[in-house]
Write a protein that holds these residues in place. Structure first.
Motif, PDB file in Angstrom:
ATOM      1  N   CYS A  41       0.857  -1.181   0.000  1.00 21.09           N
ATOM      2  CA  CYS A  41       0.000   0.000   0.000  1.00 21.09           C
ATOM      3  C   CYS A  41       0.894   1.231   0.000  1.00 21.09           C
ATOM      4  N   ARG A  42       0.293   2.362  -0.161  1.00 16.00           N
ATOM      5  CA  ARG A  42       1.056   3.597  -0.042  1.00 16.00           C
ATOM      6  C   ARG A  42       1.522   3.760   1.399  1.00 16.00           C
ATOM      7  N   GLY A  43       2.680   4.392   1.538  1.00 13.87           N
ATOM      8  CA  GLY A  43       3.315   4.454   2.854  1.00 13.87           C
ATOM      9  C   GLY A  43       2.771   5.510   3.774  1.00 13.87           C
ATOM     10  N   ASP A  44       1.447   5.589   3.905  1.00 12.56           N
ATOM     11  CA  ASP A  44       0.833   6.508   4.865  1.00 12.56           C
ATOM     12  C   ASP A  44       0.163   5.705   5.970  1.00 12.56           C
ATOM     13  N   VAL A  77      10.956   5.108   3.565  1.00 18.32           N
ATOM     14  CA  VAL A  77      11.437   6.263   4.326  1.00 18.32           C
ATOM     15  C   VAL A  77      12.792   6.747   3.816  1.00 18.32           C
ATOM     16  N   GLU A  78      13.381   6.008   2.874  1.00 18.70           N
ATOM     17  CA  GLU A  78      14.684   6.403   2.361  1.00 18.70           C
ATOM     18  C   GLU A  78      14.621   7.740   1.626  1.00 18.70           C
ATOM     19  N   CYS A  79      13.440   8.079   1.143  1.00 20.75           N
ATOM     20  CA  CYS A  79      13.293   9.356   0.437  1.00 20.75           C
ATOM     21  C   CYS A  79      13.606  10.535   1.347  1.00 20.75           C
ATOM     22  N   GLU A  80      13.379  10.340   2.652  1.00 23.38           N
ATOM     23  CA  GLU A  80      13.688  11.415   3.580  1.00 23.38           C
ATOM     24  C   GLU A  80      15.192  11.688   3.620  1.00 23.38           C
ATOM     25  N   ASN A 116      18.257  13.849  -9.606  1.00 16.24           N
ATOM     26  CA  ASN A 116      18.230  13.031 -10.817  1.00 16.24           C
ATOM     27  C   ASN A 116      18.813  11.643 -10.561  1.00 16.24           C
ATOM     28  N   PHE A 117      19.849  11.573  -9.742  1.00 16.69           N
ATOM     29  CA  PHE A 117      20.442  10.269  -9.413  1.00 16.69           C
ATOM     30  C   PHE A 117      19.432   9.387  -8.688  1.00 16.69           C
ATOM     31  N   TRP A 118      18.715   9.968  -7.739  1.00 15.20           N
ATOM     32  CA  TRP A 118      17.709   9.193  -7.004  1.00 15.20           C
ATOM     33  C   TRP A 118      16.559   8.775  -7.920  1.00 15.20           C
ATOM     34  N   CYS A 119      16.180   9.652  -8.852  1.00 10.07           N
ATOM     35  CA  CYS A 119      15.060   9.342  -9.750  1.00 10.07           C
ATOM     36  C   CYS A 119      15.401   8.192 -10.694  1.00 10.07           C
ATOM     37  N   GLN A 120      16.678   7.971 -10.974  1.00  5.62           N
ATOM     38  CA  GLN A 120      17.075   6.851 -11.818  1.00  5.62           C
ATOM     39  C   GLN A 120      16.916   5.512 -11.104  1.00  5.62           C
ATOM     40  N   ILE A 121      16.863   5.556  -9.777  1.00  4.69           N
ATOM     41  CA  ILE A 121      16.794   4.319  -9.000  1.00  4.69           C
ATOM     42  C   ILE A 121      15.391   4.090  -8.440  1.00  4.69           C
ATOM     43  N   PHE A 122      14.762   5.165  -7.929  1.00  2.58           N
ATOM     44  CA  PHE A 122      13.467   5.042  -7.276  1.00  2.58           C
ATOM     45  C   PHE A 122      12.429   5.887  -8.010  1.00  2.58           C
ATOM     46  N   VAL A 123      11.182   5.523  -7.794  1.00  3.54           N
ATOM     47  CA  VAL A 123      10.064   6.371  -8.207  1.00  3.54           C
ATOM     48  C   VAL A 123       9.717   7.243  -7.003  1.00  3.54           C
ATOM     49  N   LEU A 124      10.171   8.465  -7.003  1.00  2.00           N
ATOM     50  CA  LEU A 124       9.984   9.335  -5.840  1.00  2.00           C
ATOM     51  C   LEU A 124       8.530   9.781  -5.742  1.00  2.00           C
ATOM     52  N   PRO A 125       7.960   9.793  -4.552  1.00  2.00           N
ATOM     53  CA  PRO A 125       6.580  10.272  -4.375  1.00  2.00           C
ATOM     54  C   PRO A 125       6.464  11.755  -4.733  1.00  2.00           C
ATOM     55  N   LYS A 126       5.262  12.150  -5.127  1.00  2.00           N
ATOM     56  CA  LYS A 126       5.028  13.548  -5.486  1.00  2.00           C
ATOM     57  C   LYS A 126       5.302  14.475  -4.303  1.00  2.00           C
ATOM     58  N   LYS A 127       4.992  13.994  -3.104  1.00  2.00           N
ATOM     59  CA  LYS A 127       5.218  14.806  -1.916  1.00  2.00           C
ATOM     60  C   LYS A 127       6.693  15.144  -1.753  1.00  2.00           C
ATOM     61  N   VAL A 128       7.552  14.153  -2.005  1.00  2.00           N
ATOM     62  CA  VAL A 128       8.993  14.372  -1.882  1.00  2.00           C
ATOM     63  C   VAL A 128       9.483  15.321  -2.976  1.00  2.00           C
ATOM     64  N   LEU A 129       8.989  15.145  -4.207  1.00  2.00           N
ATOM     65  CA  LEU A 129       9.399  16.019  -5.306  1.00  2.00           C
ATOM     66  C   LEU A 129       8.980  17.467  -5.050  1.00  2.00           C
ATOM     67  N   ALA A 134      10.535  22.905  -3.333  1.00  2.00           N
ATOM     68  CA  ALA A 134      10.386  24.000  -2.372  1.00  2.00           C
ATOM     69  C   ALA A 134      11.726  24.360  -1.738  1.00  2.00           C
ATOM     70  N   ILE A 135      12.543  23.353  -1.440  1.00  2.00           N
ATOM     71  CA  ILE A 135      13.860  23.590  -0.849  1.00  2.00           C
ATOM     72  C   ILE A 135      14.752  24.355  -1.832  1.00  2.00           C
ATOM     73  N   CYS A 136      14.787  23.896  -3.083  1.00  2.00           N
ATOM     74  CA  CYS A 136      15.615  24.555  -4.100  1.00  2.00           C
ATOM     75  C   CYS A 136      15.141  25.978  -4.344  1.00  2.00           C
ATOM     76  N   ARG A 137      13.826  26.182  -4.393  1.00  2.00           N
ATOM     77  CA  ARG A 137      13.288  27.526  -4.638  1.00  2.00           C
ATOM     78  C   ARG A 137      13.619  28.472  -3.493  1.00  2.00           C
ATOM     79  N   ALA A 138      13.465  27.991  -2.258  1.00  2.00           N
ATOM     80  CA  ALA A 138      13.761  28.835  -1.099  1.00  2.00           C
ATOM     81  C   ALA A 138      15.240  29.209  -1.055  1.00  2.00           C
TER      82      ALA A 138
END
Length: 280
Positions: A41-44, A77-80, A116-129, A134-138
């Motif tokens: 299931c989704r990790g919520d 949780v590795e996305c964190e 980009n390196f992480w995206c080649q290995i995992f399908v990152l959740p939209k929340k993480v993206l 937001a981090i890069c913009r700030a």
């Protein structure tokens, strides 16, 4: 196992249940292999709780309880770690008081490459993206990890919200009118072709644009922000380094400017970069 499979299928039909991103198209939330069972299931927490309720219901009905010592749980949780790694790099950069051009270079070459390196290995959740963006913009606009300052687009929309309300009320809404209202009426300048031309590299054009608009981070501005202790010009060591002093009053920089212009066959005719750049 057939009974448990039906219970898990009922859990998948729950209106609040969300499947794992890789299993959403097949509507798959479990697989059985002999006496082994895999549940997805989704990790919520809310979705995990729905599945847990079905497992508890099965245990109460059949008396078969899952053995914790023989069960494993894998969480995304590795996305964190991606977010933590990006924020740690930004915090180490914050103390350097980097310019906008330097921050832009770091975002495009370091932070985006990590993502980009992480995206080649995992399908990152939209929340993480969204969190990464937001981090890069700030960091790009404010030089820190997070910022409560509204973006420039939000500020512009707030300026014309009353006007937009009138358009909607009078049924005369037009995307073209909203665009021109947000764009505003700017005062034309004569130095556009001098600054924004293809004869120089983008970094040089950007720095020249800051200089013409007197937006360079001279030492008097840095001292006002409390980033340095003294605003004395490091070249001549006589007075405060302001924008005017940097280009037209400092003995050292003025001599360098005169030598360069003499070599190019150009005569200094103004003490303003904007006036100088506007002359053909």
């Amino acid at each position: 196992m057939e009974y448990l499979s039906r219970l898990l299928k009922v859990a998948g039909d729950h209106e609040n249940f969300r499947f794992h991103p890789r299993c959403n198209r097949l509507k798959l939330n479990h697989l059985c292999f002999a006496d082994d069972l895999m549940i997805f299931c989704r990790g919520d927490l809310a979705f995990v709780r729905i599945l847990q309720d079905k497992l508890e219901f099965f245990a109460n009905s059949s008396g078969l309880v899952a053995t914790s010592s023989k069960s494993d749980m894998y969480l995304a949780v590795e996305c964190e770690r991606l977010v933590v790694r990006m924020t740690s790099k930004i915090r180490s950069w914050q103390v350097r008081n980097l310019s906008y051009a330097a921050r832009l270079q770091l975002v495009s070459t370091v932070l985006m490459n990590i993502t980009n390196f992480w995206c080649q290995i995992f399908v990152l959740p939209k929340k993480v993206l969204k969190q990464v963006n937001a981090i890069c913009r700030a960091y790009l606009w404010h030089g820190k990890v997070d910022s409560d300052t509204p973006g420039w687009a939000f500020k512009k929309i707030c300026k014309v919200k009353d006007r937009m309300g009138q358009w909607v009320h009078n049924s005369s809404y037009s995307i073209k009118e909203v665009y021109h209202e947000l764009l505003g009426v700017g005062q034309p300048v004569n130095w556009v072709s001098f600054v924004w031309n293809r004869s120089s590299i983008p970094k040089a054009r950007f720095i020249l644009w800051l200089a013409v608009n007197e937006r360079l981070k001279s030492r008097d501005k840095l001292a006002t922000l409390g980033l340095i202790l003294t605003d004395t010009c490091p070249s001549c060591g006589l007075i405060s380094e302001s924008h005017y002093h940097l280009f037209f009053a400092c003995i050292y920089s003025l001599q360098c400017l005169r030598d360069i212009l003499t070599w190019l066959g150009i005569r200094i005719i103004s003490d303003s970069l904007a006036d100088f750049a506007s002359r053909k």
